[in-house]
Design a protein around this motif. Structure first.
Motif, PDB file in Angstrom:
ATOM      1  N   MET A 163       0.827  -1.200   0.000  1.00 36.91           N
ATOM      2  CA  MET A 163       0.000   0.000   0.000  1.00 36.91           C
ATOM      3  C   MET A 163       0.868   1.259   0.000  1.00 36.91           C
ATOM      4  N   ARG A 164       1.967   1.244   0.757  1.00 38.15           N
ATOM      5  CA  ARG A 164       2.873   2.397   0.743  1.00 38.15           C
ATOM      6  C   ARG A 164       3.470   2.596  -0.653  1.00 38.15           C
ATOM      7  N   GLU A 165       3.819   1.501  -1.319  1.00 40.24           N
ATOM      8  CA  GLU A 165       4.376   1.588  -2.663  1.00 40.24           C
ATOM      9  C   GLU A 165       3.342   2.128  -3.647  1.00 40.24           C
ATOM     10  N   LEU A 166       2.092   1.720  -3.476  1.00 41.21           N
ATOM     11  CA  LEU A 166       1.025   2.212  -4.350  1.00 41.21           C
ATOM     12  C   LEU A 166       0.806   3.711  -4.146  1.00 41.21           C
ATOM     13  N   VAL A 167       0.833   4.157  -2.900  1.00 44.16           N
ATOM     14  CA  VAL A 167       0.695   5.590  -2.622  1.00 44.16           C
ATOM     15  C   VAL A 167       1.822   6.370  -3.289  1.00 44.16           C
ATOM     16  N   ARG A 168       3.047   5.849  -3.203  1.00 45.35           N
ATOM     17  CA  ARG A 168       4.182   6.507  -3.842  1.00 45.35           C
ATOM     18  C   ARG A 168       3.982   6.579  -5.362  1.00 45.35           C
ATOM     19  N   THR A 169       3.499   5.499  -5.956  1.00 45.44           N
ATOM     20  CA  THR A 169       3.261   5.476  -7.395  1.00 45.44           C
ATOM     21  C   THR A 169       2.204   6.500  -7.809  1.00 45.44           C
ATOM     22  N   ILE A 170       1.156   6.603  -7.022  1.00 44.99           N
ATOM     23  CA  ILE A 170       0.100   7.579  -7.336  1.00 44.99           C
ATOM     24  C   ILE A 170       0.668   8.990  -7.346  1.00 44.99           C
ATOM     25  N   ARG A 171       1.487   9.297  -6.352  1.00 46.37           N
ATOM     26  CA  ARG A 171       2.066  10.643  -6.285  1.00 46.37           C
ATOM     27  C   ARG A 171       3.026  10.888  -7.448  1.00 46.37           C
ATOM     28  N   GLU A 172       3.850   9.893  -7.769  1.00 44.92           N
ATOM     29  CA  GLU A 172       4.842  10.088  -8.829  1.00 44.92           C
ATOM     30  C   GLU A 172       4.209  10.208 -10.205  1.00 44.92           C
ATOM     31  N   THR A 173       3.113   9.504 -10.424  1.00 44.76           N
ATOM     32  CA  THR A 173       2.467   9.520 -11.742  1.00 44.76           C
ATOM     33  C   THR A 173       1.343  10.542 -11.829  1.00 44.76           C
ATOM     34  N   THR A 174       1.073  11.229 -10.718  1.00 43.68           N
ATOM     35  CA  THR A 174      -0.049  12.175 -10.621  1.00 43.68           C
ATOM     36  C   THR A 174      -1.352  11.548 -11.121  1.00 43.68           C
ATOM     37  N   ALA A 175      -1.598  10.316 -10.688  1.00 39.51           N
ATOM     38  CA  ALA A 175      -2.853   9.650 -11.050  1.00 39.51           C
ATOM     39  C   ALA A 175      -4.036  10.488 -10.572  1.00 39.51           C
ATOM     40  N   ALA A 176      -5.093  10.488 -11.351  1.00 40.20           N
ATOM     41  CA  ALA A 176      -6.221  11.376 -11.078  1.00 40.20           C
ATOM     42  C   ALA A 176      -7.077  10.910  -9.912  1.00 40.20           C
ATOM     43  N   ALA A 177      -7.228   9.596  -9.761  1.00 45.21           N
ATOM     44  CA  ALA A 177      -8.156   9.092  -8.753  1.00 45.21           C
ATOM     45  C   ALA A 177      -7.896   7.609  -8.510  1.00 45.21           C
ATOM     46  N   VAL A 178      -8.444   7.135  -7.399  1.00 40.98           N
ATOM     47  CA  VAL A 178      -8.514   5.705  -7.115  1.00 40.98           C
ATOM     48  C   VAL A 178      -9.954   5.276  -7.347  1.00 40.98           C
ATOM     49  N   PHE A 179     -10.139   4.234  -8.144  1.00 39.37           N
ATOM     50  CA  PHE A 179     -11.480   3.789  -8.489  1.00 39.37           C
ATOM     51  C   PHE A 179     -11.818   2.503  -7.747  1.00 39.37           C
ATOM     52  N   ALA A 180     -12.844   2.597  -6.904  1.00 39.27           N
ATOM     53  CA  ALA A 180     -13.369   1.437  -6.191  1.00 39.27           C
ATOM     54  C   ALA A 180     -14.431   0.761  -7.053  1.00 39.27           C
ATOM     55  N   GLU A 181     -14.934  -0.379  -6.572  1.00 38.47           N
ATOM     56  CA  GLU A 181     -15.984  -1.122  -7.274  1.00 38.47           C
ATOM     57  C   GLU A 181     -17.113  -1.422  -6.304  1.00 38.47           C
TER      58      GLU A 181
END
Length: 301
Positions: A230-248
């Motif tokens: 989860m920490r790695e995913l948070v880092r990836t989101i910040r580095e790639t400036t992902a727009a959002a996290v999509f739940a289902e």
């Protein structure tokens, strides 16, 4: 010639469609909601054809689903089983054959160019699992291919209804084509194309409209990520400036909310049409809501 005639007669007796050829109703069983929606639209008002959904519409993707005695009875009574395939229904094969050796099984995803479950949404190999991603239907263009596969299977079994199946399929494909064009036209103007999904259910849609899935909360469905992941995913989101996290809607939002809060991005909901209403227009209705959600989350230019 007598021997040949006897062999042909035996084949007709053994064929699951001999009773259909003799005028009996064609009994079609579908694995889960999207296959039911596609099949129902192709069958329409064709006489002498019944369509049933095996899994409840509230269940979702049949990952690791085990057949119940009630399911076995439904399979035993069916002539044609419409499945997604690509490993979505683990029970295909021996369990179905034991319940009904004569049933014909159609895996509609075989008409789709596959993506690897462990690769990125553009088909490049990557880490993780290397099975084929089975979530083919969550793409309007793929849905068209799967609807055509269903039309062909139905026409093969019930050729007398072939013109009805073709007419209904043409109408439905026309609606799906309009949906696909809406996705493609809108996606051309997205300002941000980087997203995070809950698991790999939207990879085919991403390939179709040019999105980049920079990360997934669950790389393996049903297996929660570790704290380090989860920490790695948070880092990836910040580095790639992902727009959002999509739940289902089929999964709790807790993990998506935690990751999004840590990364400082919003949580939005995308629906893969694996649960919900069995109304004929459900696929189009849900996918258009998904398009609206993507437009709001990614912005346009």
């Amino acid at each position: 010639m007598n021997l040949l005639a006897a062999l042909l007669a035996a084949l007709l007796v053994l064929s699951p469609f001999s009773r259909v050829a003799q005028g009996a109703d064609l009994r079609v069983l579908t694995s889960f909601l999207p296959m039911y929606l596609f099949t129902r639209n192709v069958v329409g008002d064709a006489p002498g054809v019944t369509v049933e959904m095996m899994l409840p519409a509230s269940l979702g993707c049949p990952h690791d689903y085990s057949l119940s005695p009630g399911d076995m009875r439904k399979i035993a009574e069916a002539d044609l089983f419409i499945a997604n395939g690509f490993g979505m229904e683990d029970f295909l094969g021996a369990p179905i054959r034991r319940a009904n050796p004569k049933i014909r099984v159609v895996e509609t995803a075989s008409s789709v160019i596959p993506l690897r479950a462990g690769g990125d949404p553009h088909g490049h190999p990557g880490g993780g699992r290397n099975e084929v991603n089975p979530h083919t239907w969550v793409s309007p263009r793929n849905a068209i291919l799967q609807v055509r596969a269903i039309e062909k299977a139905l026409s093969d079994v019930s050729p007398g209804n072939g013109p009805v199946f073709r007419r209904n399929a043409d109408t439905y494909v026309g609606r799906l084509d309009a949906l696909a064009r809406e996705f493609n036209e809108t996606a051309r103007h997205f300002r941000n194309r980087n997203i995070v999904t809950f698991h790999n259910v939207f990879d085919y849609l991403a390939r179709e409209i040019g999105l980049t899935i920079v990360g997934r909360i669950e790389e393996t469905p049903g297996q929660e990520p570790s704290a380090g992941e989860m920490r790695e995913l948070v880092r990836t989101i910040r580095e790639t400036t992902a727009a959002a996290v999509f739940a289902e809607p089929q999964y709790p939002e807790r993990l998506a909310e935690t990751v999004a809060r840590e990364a400082g991005v919003p949580v939005r909901m995308l629906d893969p049409v694996s649960t919900g209403s069995a109304a004929p227009t459900t696929y189009e209705d849900v996918m258009r809501r998904n398009l609206q959600t993507l437009t709001e989350a990614l912005g346009t230019r």
